[in-house]
Design a protein around this motif. Sequence first.
Motif, mmCIF file in Angstrom:
data_model
loop_
_atom_site.group_PDB
_atom_site.id
_atom_site.type_symbol
_atom_site.label_atom_id
_atom_site.label_comp_id
_atom_site.label_asym_id
_atom_site.label_seq_id
_atom_site.Cartn_x
_atom_site.Cartn_y
_atom_site.Cartn_z
ATOM 1 N N ASP A 222 -5.791 -5.334 3.570
ATOM 2 C CA ASP A 222 -6.478 -5.896 2.408
ATOM 3 C C ASP A 222 -7.346 -4.787 1.819
ATOM 4 O O ASP A 222 -8.445 -4.537 2.306
ATOM 5 C CB ASP A 222 -7.319 -7.107 2.836
ATOM 6 C CG ASP A 222 -8.284 -7.561 1.751
ATOM 7 O OD1 ASP A 222 -8.006 -7.289 0.560
ATOM 8 O OD2 ASP A 222 -9.318 -8.164 2.097
ATOM 9 N N SER A 223 -6.839 -4.114 0.787
ATOM 10 C CA SER A 223 -7.597 -3.022 0.168
ATOM 11 C C SER A 223 -8.527 -3.503 -0.932
ATOM 12 O O SER A 223 -9.287 -2.709 -1.494
ATOM 13 C CB SER A 223 -6.633 -1.972 -0.416
ATOM 14 O OG SER A 223 -5.975 -1.267 0.607
ATOM 15 N N ASP A 225 -10.317 -4.488 -4.331
ATOM 16 C CA ASP A 225 -10.301 -3.857 -5.659
ATOM 17 C C ASP A 225 -10.884 -2.451 -5.611
ATOM 18 O O ASP A 225 -11.503 -1.987 -6.579
ATOM 19 C CB ASP A 225 -11.113 -4.717 -6.645
ATOM 20 C CG ASP A 225 -10.517 -6.096 -6.823
ATOM 21 O OD1 ASP A 225 -9.283 -6.196 -6.840
ATOM 22 O OD2 ASP A 225 -11.288 -7.074 -6.936
ATOM 23 N N ARG A 226 -10.674 -1.747 -4.504
ATOM 24 C CA ARG A 226 -11.246 -0.410 -4.385
ATOM 25 C C ARG A 226 -10.712 0.508 -5.480
ATOM 26 O O ARG A 226 -9.506 0.634 -5.674
ATOM 27 C CB ARG A 226 -10.895 0.187 -3.027
ATOM 28 C CG ARG A 226 -11.445 -0.599 -1.849
ATOM 29 C CD ARG A 226 -10.915 -0.043 -0.541
ATOM 30 N NE ARG A 226 -11.266 -0.903 0.576
ATOM 31 C CZ ARG A 226 -10.732 -0.793 1.788
ATOM 32 N NH1 ARG A 226 -9.815 0.119 2.012
ATOM 33 N NH2 ARG A 226 -11.098 -1.604 2.758
ATOM 34 N N LEU A 229 -8.371 5.988 -4.482
ATOM 35 C CA LEU A 229 -7.017 5.984 -3.935
ATOM 36 C C LEU A 229 -7.007 6.891 -2.725
ATOM 37 O O LEU A 229 -6.995 8.119 -2.854
ATOM 38 C CB LEU A 229 -6.016 6.447 -5.002
ATOM 39 C CG LEU A 229 -5.943 5.569 -6.250
ATOM 40 C CD1 LEU A 229 -5.083 6.225 -7.315
ATOM 41 C CD2 LEU A 229 -5.409 4.177 -5.913
ATOM 42 N N ASN A 233 -5.493 3.480 2.481
ATOM 43 C CA ASN A 233 -5.364 2.189 1.814
ATOM 44 C C ASN A 233 -3.914 1.744 1.740
ATOM 45 O O ASN A 233 -2.987 2.533 1.956
ATOM 46 C CB ASN A 233 -5.947 2.263 0.398
ATOM 47 C CG ASN A 233 -7.439 2.565 0.377
ATOM 48 O OD1 ASN A 233 -7.936 3.115 -0.586
ATOM 49 N ND2 ASN A 233 -8.155 2.218 1.451
ATOM 50 N N GLY A 235 -0.277 0.973 0.703
ATOM 51 C CA GLY A 235 0.617 1.786 -0.120
ATOM 52 C C GLY A 235 0.666 3.236 0.285
ATOM 53 O O GLY A 235 1.575 3.960 -0.117
ATOM 54 N N GLU A 245 -1.491 4.322 -7.202
ATOM 55 C CA GLU A 245 -2.274 3.262 -7.816
ATOM 56 C C GLU A 245 -2.445 2.144 -6.795
ATOM 57 O O GLU A 245 -1.708 2.057 -5.817
ATOM 58 C CB GLU A 245 -1.583 2.711 -9.066
ATOM 59 C CG GLU A 245 -0.224 2.076 -8.797
ATOM 60 C CD GLU A 245 0.373 1.419 -10.030
ATOM 61 O OE1 GLU A 245 -0.260 0.476 -10.557
ATOM 62 O OE2 GLU A 245 1.451 1.857 -10.460
ATOM 63 N N ASN A 246 -3.438 1.290 -7.037
ATOM 64 C CA ASN A 246 -3.628 0.121 -6.186
ATOM 65 C C ASN A 246 -2.791 -1.017 -6.759
ATOM 66 O O ASN A 246 -3.199 -1.720 -7.681
ATOM 67 C CB ASN A 246 -5.109 -0.266 -6.128
ATOM 68 C CG ASN A 246 -5.363 -1.415 -5.153
ATOM 69 O OD1 ASN A 246 -4.429 -2.041 -4.647
ATOM 70 N ND2 ASN A 246 -6.628 -1.695 -4.885
ATOM 71 N N SER A 248 -1.718 -3.545 -4.971
ATOM 72 C CA SER A 248 -1.773 -4.638 -3.998
ATOM 73 C C SER A 248 -2.162 -5.952 -4.652
ATOM 74 O O SER A 248 -2.692 -5.998 -5.767
ATOM 75 C CB SER A 248 -2.778 -4.296 -2.891
ATOM 76 O OG SER A 248 -4.091 -4.198 -3.422
ATOM 77 N N VAL A 275 4.614 3.771 -5.753
ATOM 78 C CA VAL A 275 3.282 4.340 -5.531
ATOM 79 C C VAL A 275 3.340 5.679 -4.797
ATOM 80 O O VAL A 275 2.367 6.436 -4.781
ATOM 81 C CB VAL A 275 2.383 3.342 -4.769
ATOM 82 C CG1 VAL A 275 2.109 2.104 -5.629
ATOM 83 C CG2 VAL A 275 3.001 2.936 -3.436
#
Length: 319
Positions: A222-223, A225-226, A229, A233, A235, A245-246, A248, A275
């Motif tokens: 569970d990354s 909304d960080r 990059l 994390n 990906g 990019e996030n 998730s 990613v």
Amino acid sequence: MSRPDRRAPRARSWLALTLLALPAAARAQAAEPPIVGRWDLRVTQPDGSIAPSWLEVSRSGNSALVGRFVGNVGSARPIGRIDFADGTMRFAIPPQWEQGTGDLTVEGTVAGERMTGSLVLPNGERRTWTATRAPTLRRAAAPRWGTPVPLFNGRDLAGWTTQGGTNNWKVVGGVLTNTASGANLVTTRKFDDFKLHVEFRVPKGGNSGVYLRGRYEVQVEDSGDRPELLPLNVGGVYGFLPASENASRRPGEWQSYDITLVGRRVTVVLNGRTVIADQIIPGITGGALDSEEGAPGPILLQGDHTAVEFRNVVITPAR
């Protein structure tokens, strides 16, 4: 008949004198120290078992040596200075996840394509190790893909075995479910190059991973909304390659990976977005089953952190 070129001997002499006039450091640049490169380490534990580890040594400037080190747990950490003389290298780095507060110190001797040495853990315990140069894993041609093979049948754990800890894996409603921190789940079959599809769901704060050939972890967590990059994390290839990019989703929602591994080259598609695009994995990540990078290996689903769920685990091996 053409005339002989009387300038050629003079030109060669001028070139030789020019090379001799170069600074000694510049001439030494061509002679790479034998320690430079990537190494797969095997560390002997007190019970006789082998813990995998990894080392990279590279040149910085004219003569300085720096690097990266991966222990049997944790992420790749930088080495600010490596001393190398008379075939022996030495370095020290701060502790990461080891017990104790001292530095981790490593010493080894190079003999061709092999090394032997010892290390002292931050708590003062000593281990011995051996190493071989890590294989390049370059492929001469693009793979030809075989038939997709389901690794999870939706009913039981056939085709899987556990590694370390208490087995908390079971099948719930057709979903491969790890209920709490415990054992990892490992396929009994091993693979070389492949394409892998897997769907996963983590709770809030959840943490797991998918290990390719049992050696390279693609992070599952569970990354949130960080904005940063990081290779820690979701990906990312743990400790080495961050996602671009996030991509998730929220905890509790199903997500998907489509991962292609050919040699060291990896492409990671998270929830339909690429990613990581055809990048090289430098070496094993922390928690790897072994450091035999040239050999086929299993798929490992990490269960030693938190609860996690998987479904639709399908592999397409290269022929």
